[in-house]
Enzyme design. Structure first.
Site, PDB file in Angstrom:
ATOM      1  N   ARG A 122       0.842  -1.346  -0.065  1.00  0.00           N
ATOM      2  CA  ARG A 122       0.134  -0.154  -0.053  1.00  0.00           C
ATOM      3  C   ARG A 122       0.738   1.204  -0.126  1.00  0.00           C
ATOM      4  O   ARG A 122       1.976   1.175   0.465  1.00  0.00           O
ATOM      5  CB  ARG A 122      -0.838   0.024   1.069  1.00  0.00           C
ATOM      6  CG  ARG A 122      -2.040  -1.013   1.307  1.00  0.00           C
ATOM      7  CD  ARG A 122      -2.647  -0.839   2.544  1.00  0.00           C
ATOM      8  NE  ARG A 122      -1.974  -1.253   3.746  1.00  0.00           N
ATOM      9  CZ  ARG A 122      -2.784  -0.788   4.840  1.00  0.00           C
ATOM     10  NH1 ARG A 122      -3.875  -0.380   5.195  1.00  0.00           N
ATOM     11  NH2 ARG A 122      -1.966  -1.190   5.792  1.00  0.00           N
ATOM     12  N   LYS A 155       2.846   7.925  13.287  1.00  0.00           N
ATOM     13  CA  LYS A 155       3.706   7.000  12.910  1.00  0.00           C
ATOM     14  C   LYS A 155       4.920   7.400  12.111  1.00  0.00           C
ATOM     15  O   LYS A 155       5.737   6.715  12.421  1.00  0.00           O
ATOM     16  CB  LYS A 155       3.035   6.079  11.793  1.00  0.00           C
ATOM     17  CG  LYS A 155       2.014   5.162  12.266  1.00  0.00           C
ATOM     18  CD  LYS A 155       1.173   4.427  11.145  1.00  0.00           C
ATOM     19  CE  LYS A 155       1.889   3.596  10.616  1.00  0.00           C
ATOM     20  NZ  LYS A 155       1.460   2.741   9.489  1.00  0.00           N
ATOM     21  N   PHE A 159      13.649  -8.328  18.314  1.00  0.00           N
ATOM     22  CA  PHE A 159      14.149  -7.020  18.880  1.00  0.00           C
ATOM     23  C   PHE A 159      15.372  -7.238  19.624  1.00  0.00           C
ATOM     24  O   PHE A 159      15.638  -8.393  20.145  1.00  0.00           O
ATOM     25  CB  PHE A 159      12.813  -6.621  19.593  1.00  0.00           C
ATOM     26  CG  PHE A 159      12.104  -5.666  18.862  1.00  0.00           C
ATOM     27  CD1 PHE A 159      11.498  -4.344  19.103  1.00  0.00           C
ATOM     28  CD2 PHE A 159      10.943  -6.125  17.875  1.00  0.00           C
ATOM     29  CE1 PHE A 159      10.928  -3.326  18.425  1.00  0.00           C
ATOM     30  CE2 PHE A 159      10.168  -5.459  17.219  1.00  0.00           C
ATOM     31  CZ  PHE A 159       9.979  -4.229  17.454  1.00  0.00           C
TER      32      PHE A 159
END
Length: 556
Positions: A94, A105, A381
């Site tokens: 997208r 964001k 992470f």
């Protein structure tokens, strides 16, 4: 570690014509937008439809949390890893909206060493698609108000106009407005409002259209409001679908760009994943499937929203269903679903991982309902521990789902090789047997109930009196054959955003149904769905700037 924008700006881009050649596209197949961006020509889009389709990989995720999941980053890294393994691969993603980019964001083109480029252009005005959709939407609003001003031949009830104006920004002050104030020459006063552009039905129409003819047909089928006798008024009644399609004639073409590692990417369309279906355009996905051996695409939010809509709304418009589903999870997010607070996520807690795994397991079971093989991507992470990773891998093995650690943010294509190999193996060893959750002939009530009970795990559905009346009304109009697009919080399987993990014995309340007959679905509203976000106290825009030579700063 450099910031995303620093990594992007230090990457030497290849001319887009060279990127195109990797999947058999020639200079004449492209409409160039400078040296690094292009749109595909209509002739080429039509020509490739006769070619066989490659494998399609759908990337989705667990229910999102503030801890982050990194679905787009994993999608990009997986495509790069498949390319590194010698597979002819394309991405279909997208387009970012300026609202989230300048809101919370920041940039939205991947992260670290898994990005689509040029990220500054993609995050800002790109090739102008968002502006074209905004213009088409607002042209329709202007034409509606002009029809009222010029005598209202169609007998539109101005109190029941459901079409809103849009802007591609977060602007809470525009949620409710009154237009037509002033003297009689300024129009007929009425209540109106603004949505963000990505929530416009025209965005959903563009993303589901299969060609220009289909685009025009879908635009004609948009309901803009009702007459005094409650009969619907369509765009075709105003006879303006041709004008709207003309505004969108270039925006409907998929945009070709590249990743950091030179994988061709079609970045096109960006509908909301709650009020709409949250997937890139059918044209981009289908074209990539014809051009490449492997196409990697994604759906918005978690699998309960984005993937369900991809499989029940978008897939019937594609030449083939996905061959595999990748579900992205992080140990941090699983621990949050397991009961830890955000400020506790950096400490090792294998019990929280085990508790949070219930959320991931539910998504795995849901995707298997569609007859598709599933692979789990463990997006790494820095504070993940070996013990936590081992627990998650063991839990996945116990239900016979392959899991692979992913470090594409830090390591680029090399960090996605284990996932790429797992995906290839899953496709080769377990052929997909796609089956839709419901049929078109099911009633709207049955479609909604199947989604709530089979995907969300709810016990029942409660329809408000308004929704009950609409179910009967929509059946009279013939809209009951359309698929359902659930508008629900992304944070939970339920309609309560604070119910993390796997809530049980809950009801979903449908307060209202909204016809999106141009897009070809009915939206079921489960709560207060925000179609025009506001800016936070410290918006990302505060960190953005541009140098004297035009270099973007602070996009992420």
């Amino acid at each position: 570690m450099k910031s995303d924008i620093e990594i992007a700006q230090n990457t030497e881009l290849s001319p887009i014509t060279e990127i195109a050649e990797k999947v058999g596209l020639k200079f004449d197949d492209l409409d160039l937008y400078g040296p690094y961006k292009a749109k595909l020509s209509f002739d080429k889009i039509k020509a490739v439809k006769s070619q066989k389709t490659g494998k399609l990989v759908l990337v989705t995720a667990i229910n999102p949390t503030p801890a982050g999941e990194g679905k787009s980053t994993v999608s990009i890294g997986l495509a790069d890893a498949l390319s590194k393994l010698g597979k002819k691969t394309m991405l279909a993603l997208r387009e970012p909206s300026l609202g989230p980019v300048m809101g919370i964001k920041g940039g939205a083109a991947g992260g670290g060493y898994a990005q689509v480029l040029p990220m500054e252009d993609i995050n800002l005005h790109f090739t102008g698609d968002m502006h074209a959709i905004t213009t088409a939407n607002n042209a329709l609003s202007a034409l509606i108000d002009n029809h009222l001003q010029q005598g209202n031949e169609l007998g539109i009830d101005q109190r029941r106009i459901i079409w809103k104006r849009v802007v591609d920004l977060n602007d809470r002050a525009l949620r409710q407005v009154i237009v037509g104030l002033g003297s009689p020459v300024n129009g007929i006063p009425r209540e109106d409002g603004f949505d963000i552009t990505v929530a416009s039905e025209i965005m959903a129409v563009l993303c589901l259209a299969t060609d220009l003819k289909d685009l025009k047909k879908r635009l004609a089928n948009i309901v803009i409001g009702y007459r005094h006798d409650r009969s619907p008024v369509y765009v075709r009644d105003l006879k303006v679908e041709g004008a709207l399609a003309l505004i969108l004639k270039d925006a409907v073409k998929p945009n070709l760009v590249q990743t950091i590692y030179g994988t061709p990417a079609l970045v096109h369309g960006g509908p909301f994943a709650n009020i709409a279906h949250g997937c890139n355009s059918v044209l981009a996905t289908e074209t990539a499937m014809h051009l490449a051996d492997y196409t990697v695409t994604e759906a918005g939010f978690g699998a309960d929203l984005g993937a369900e809509k991809f499989l029940d709304i978008k897939t019937p418009n594609l030449p083939a269903a996905p061959d595999a589903v990748v579900i992205v999870a992080t140990l941090r997010a699983l621990k949050m679903h397991g009961g830890l607070a955000k400020d506790e996520l950096d400490k090792e807690d294998t019990d929280a991982v085990k508790a949070g795994f219930a959320n991931l397991k539910r998504h795995i079971e849901n995707m298997r309902q569609y007859g598709l093989p599933v692979v789990v991507a463990i997006n790494e992470f820095i504070n993940d521990t070996a013990a936590e990773v081992a627990v998650l891998e063991k839990l996945c093995a116990e239900i016979n789902v392959p899991a692979a650690a992913v470090s594409v943010w830090a390591d680029g294509a090399a960090g996605g090789l284990a996932l790429a190999k797992a995906v290839i193996s899953a496709i080769e060893e377990q052929p997909a047997e796609y089956k839709r959750l419901y049929s078109d002939d099911d009633s709207l009530e049955d479609k909604i109930t199947k989604i709530v009970t089979k995907i969300y795990g709810g016990k029942s559905v409660v329809f408000s009196s308004k929704a009950q009346s609409q179910l009967k009304q929509f059946a009279r109009f013939g809209w009951d054959k359309l698929p359902v697009c659930m508008a629900k919080t992304q944070y939970s399987f339920s309609d309560n955003p604070s119910s993390l993990g796997v809530p049980k014995d809950f009801e979903i309340t449908i307060r209202e149904l909204v016809p999106k007959t141009g897009a070809g679905f009915i939206v079921a509203l489960t709560g207060d769905v925000m179609t025009m976000p506001g800016l936070p106290k410290q918006p990302a825009a505060l960190n953005m700037d541009v140098t004297e030579d035009g270099k973007a700063l602070g996009l992420f």
